[in-house]
Every structure is written in C-alpha cells, then in structure tokens.
Design a protein around this motif. Sequence first.
Motif, PDB file in Angstrom:
ATOM      1  N   VAL A 172       1.451  -1.001   0.124  1.00 33.53           N
ATOM      2  CA  VAL A 172       0.018   0.257   0.017  1.00 33.53           C
ATOM      3  C   VAL A 172       0.505   1.251   0.329  1.00 33.53           C
ATOM      4  O   VAL A 172       0.563   1.800  -0.526  1.00 33.53           O
ATOM      5  N   SER A 175      -5.533   3.713  -1.923  1.00 32.45           N
ATOM      6  CA  SER A 175      -6.369   4.272  -1.174  1.00 32.45           C
ATOM      7  C   SER A 175      -6.614   3.264  -0.458  1.00 32.45           C
ATOM      8  O   SER A 175      -7.011   3.367   0.886  1.00 32.45           O
ATOM      9  N   THR A 176      -6.338   1.699  -0.732  1.00 36.94           N
ATOM     10  CA  THR A 176      -7.049   1.044  -0.218  1.00 36.94           C
ATOM     11  C   THR A 176      -6.194   0.109   0.035  1.00 36.94           C
ATOM     12  O   THR A 176      -5.389  -0.641  -1.280  1.00 36.94           O
TER      13      THR A 176
END
Length: 136
Positions: A12, A18-19
């Motif tokens: 990430v 973002s997720t």
Amino acid sequence: MVCGPEIKDALVTALQLSTPPATTNTYVDRLFTCTYHLAQGPLVLSVMDTTDVPSATRYYDALRRKLGNPQPLTGVASLGLPSVQTASGVVVFLKDDKTLEVDASALPATLGPNQQTRADLAYQMASDVIGCWREH
C-alpha cells in the motif's frame, strides 16, 4: 507471512494505494502462494518451504533455470543471500530451507504515482519479506 499485514501495508505504501488490494492464497505441496489483485494486474508472492537446506537449494536452482537467464543480485542488494532477478520483474531469494519468489511480470513496466518499475517493486516486496523473516 507473504499475505500478512506487514507486506500488505508495505505494498500500500509503495504504490500509495487508497485501500489494500484483495488477496487470494493457496498452499499446495509446501508452496504457499499469495496473489495481490492490483488494478494493473496480479503481483504474486510465493514461498517454497522445503524440509531442509539441500532441498531448498535444489528448488532454487531449478527455479533459476526456469527463469532463463536471471541476473544475480550482488552486494548489499543480495541481503547476504543467494538471489536473482529478471528484467521482467521476478525476484528470487534463498534463505535456509525457504525460497521466496516475487513475480511482478504481469504488471505494467511502471506503476504507481512515482512510476516505480515492476522490477523495483518486486525487489522491494522481496526485501520486506526477508526483513520480516530476519525478525522472527
């Protein structure tokens, strides 16, 4: 480990997602495989957990042959371990009785906001896994 929160968080961060990506994993014949399903394609991390160092060395050597002509990682990049990488984005490390393969070859040549190469991403994820192995 390769599907664990430390590695997912590292991915990430590396790609500034973002997720966290969805993952699927399998365990067959001592080979644990975790596939991260990124929007650009799959990133596959696999660990062969053999019963001893000679078996791991044979597996590592066979994988190197299968990859064709991978380049050895040297110096600091090798983290002091037998390791190779391909231009297409595959990195392999041998540590004790385990062989780690990170395959980013199905991803675009560059990705993320920093246009990181798939080869660099594969190496980064591999070094994160090796770092976790050294802590445990």
